[in-house]
Design an enzyme around this catalytic site. Sequence first.
Site, PDB file in Angstrom:
ATOM      1  N   ASP A   1      74.596  52.413   8.166  1.00 38.79           N
ATOM      2  CA  ASP A   1      74.023  52.716   6.856  1.00 38.79           C
ATOM      3  C   ASP A   1      74.681  53.988   6.298  1.00 38.79           C
ATOM      4  O   ASP A   1      75.171  54.823   7.057  1.00 38.79           O
ATOM      5  CB  ASP A   1      72.519  52.939   7.058  1.00 38.79           C
ATOM      6  CG  ASP A   1      71.749  52.945   5.759  1.00 38.79           C
ATOM      7  OD1 ASP A   1      71.750  51.914   5.072  1.00 38.79           O
ATOM      8  OD2 ASP A   1      71.147  53.989   5.432  1.00 38.79           O
TER       9      ASP A   1
ATOM     10  N   GLU B   1      78.241  50.582   5.426  1.00 40.30           N
ATOM     11  CA  GLU B   1      77.881  50.439   4.017  1.00 40.30           C
ATOM     12  C   GLU B   1      78.369  51.670   3.249  1.00 40.30           C
ATOM     13  O   GLU B   1      77.876  52.768   3.459  1.00 40.30           O
ATOM     14  CB  GLU B   1      76.354  50.337   3.891  1.00 40.30           C
ATOM     15  CG  GLU B   1      75.860  50.411   2.462  1.00 40.30           C
ATOM     16  CD  GLU B   1      74.493  51.079   2.338  1.00 40.30           C
ATOM     17  OE1 GLU B   1      73.706  50.621   1.525  1.00 40.30           O
ATOM     18  OE2 GLU B   1      74.225  52.078   3.042  1.00 40.30           O
TER      19      GLU B   1
END
Length: 611
Positions: free
Chosen positions: A242, A271
Amino acid sequence: METVGSGTSKQPSADQLFEKEGEFRKETIYFIVIDRFFNGNRANDGISKQGLHDPSLTHWGHYWGGDLEGIIEKADYLKQLGITAVWLSPLFEQVDAIENGHGPMHGYWTKDFKRVNPHFVKEDESTSLKTCVTLRRMIEALHERDIKIVLDIVCNHSSPQLHGSKGVVTDDGLPLADFHQDSNDFYHHYPEITDWDDEFQLIHHEMLGLATFNERNINFRRYIKNAIKAWLDLGFDALRIDTLKHMPVWFWQEFVADIQASKPDTFLFGEYGFGSPWDRRYLHYANDTGVSVLDFALAGAIRSAFSGQEPGGFHLIEKVLAMDPVYRRSTALVTFIENHDMPRFLSICSSHGDLELATVLLLTLRGIPCLFYGTEHYLVNDTDGGNDPYNRPMMESWETDSRVSAIIRRLALLRKTNRALAYGRHGQKYISATIYAYTRHYRDNRVFVAVNKGDAACCAIDHTGLPEGPHTCLLTGESFVVAEGAIRKLPIPAKGAVVLAVQGEPLKATTVVKFQINDYVTHPGDVMAVCGDAPELGAWDVDRCPHLEFINGDVWFAEVGFDASAGRPIRFKFVVLRSGGQEPVYENLVCRTFLLPRRGSVKLDLDWDRQ
Ligand SMILES: [Ca+2]
Ligand SMILES: [Ca+2]
C-alpha cells in the site's frame, strides 16, 4: 521492542537463494476484500466490543462478517473460477474503533503487524501469527489447490485519531508505539499533505490523518521487516504494498533486499496511486525499487475506452501501451480494470457485454491481470456513483456459469500455459475507436485477440503472425482460416471478441536463466543475443549463441536453458547481430560473470553496458 534478528525467518542456503525467482507473470490474480467475500463463521461476528459489526449489511463502513473460514469454504469455488492467485485485503489486527460510520473492515488501520484480525478467525483462538490455526488452515486450503496468496501490507502508516488515541501499535501484544507518547520516535509528526508535488511532504506528512511511520528509525524498520518476514514464513507467496509513493525509494530497496534474502521467490507489487508513465517520480519507483507497480494508466485507459469519459476509444489504450519502453519490466506490471478505491467498471459503464470485453483485454494485454471479487457475477452497487464504500458490496452469487466467468476460466488457463501472454511482445494489428486487434508473441507461442465494442463489423488482418490453416476461437469455438499469414475477412459481432492461440513447447533444462537486457535501442533487422564462454551460450561464437526476443522499444528477453554448465560460473556479454553483413555490436566490457544455480530458474535483469 524489536531487536536485531528476532524475526522467525530461516535463512535459505546459498543454493536455495538463487534457484527460484519470484516469477508471477503466468498468474491471474483475484483481489478479495475479506469482510465482503463470504461469512464462513457466524460465531465470530459479534466479537467486537464497539458495535463494529452490522448484521443488517446496510452500514457500509461496518464489518459484515466475511472471514478466513469463508475463504476456506470457497477455495473450491476460486479453483473452479480458474484464477491462480488471491490478493487478500490486509489481515493484520486493526484498531477496534469506528468514527463517522467508518471502521477498519478494509484492513488499512493496523494495530499489530504480528497478529491476525480477530474478526477474521475463530472467536476464541489465538490471533498471534505464531499460533493462529485458522490462518494456517486457509494457507493450506489455497496451496492445496495451487492458488498463490498475496499478503497486502502497509508500511507507511498505522491508524488515525480515533476516540483520543492515534497510532497505537503493539508487537505481538506488547506495547510498541503510540503517536501521542512517541518517546521511541516511531512516527513523523507533520501535518496533512497539502502540496502533492512536494517530495518532503509526500514522504513525511500525513495522508487522511493517518499516523505516519518514521522510516529513518532503524527499530521501526526492523519491526516492520521482521513482521512481514514472519508472514512469508507461513507460506504467503507475494506482497502487495500500500501507499508505495509515501516512503522513500531507498526504504523499498532495503525492504526488497531483506525480504528476498529471507525468501528469494517473493514477488512484490505496489500501489502508486494514479501513477502515470509520463511522471518521472512514478517511473523511479516503478523501475528502481525492486517492487512492480499496479498499472493505473492502463486501468484508466480501458475504463475510459468503454465509458467514453474521455474521447478516443481504443486509441486511449494504444497511447498507454506506446509508453511501455519507459518501464524496465512492463510485462510484470499488475493490471486491473477496477479495485476497492474506484467505482466498479459497471458503475461507469453498465453494459455486461462491455465488462466481458474489458475482461478479455485485461487477461490478454501485457502485465499480470488482477480481477476484483464479484467481477465474475457482474457485482455492482451504484449508490453515490458506485464510489467507495459502495464499490465493496457483499458477494451475492457462487455460480460459475456466467459469460464473464467462462471468459476468466478460459483465459486464465491460457495465461498459465501460453508464454506469449506472460512474457511476449505486443503487436498492434488493427485499431479504430471501437475495434482493437493485436498479437502477443514469444518464441513459438502466439495469441491473437480482436475485440469489438461497437456494432457488428468485419476487418482484414494482413499479418496475423499465426501459422497457416484453421484456428478455433477459444471463446466461441468458431473457426478462422489463416492464409498467407492473413485473415482476409474477420467478422466480429457487436460486443464480440475473437481469441486464437498457438502454444509452443516450454523450455526444459536443469537451470533456466531469464535474460533481460534494457536500454539498447535496436533497429529493424537487428537481433539481440547473449554470447559467452558456456557451450549453451555459443562458446563465444556469435553464429551459435542464443537469440533474445524483442519485447518493446529497448527491451529484449529470453529464457536460456543450461544443462552441462548448471552449477558453474559463466562469463558473457550481450551482442547485437545486424543484417546485411554489418559488424555485430558488442557490449563494451570485459565480461559479465554469473554463478549458475545447480537447478531451478533465475532472472537476470540487466542494462546494456556502454562504459
Ligand atoms: Ca464471520
Ligand atoms: Ca511516509
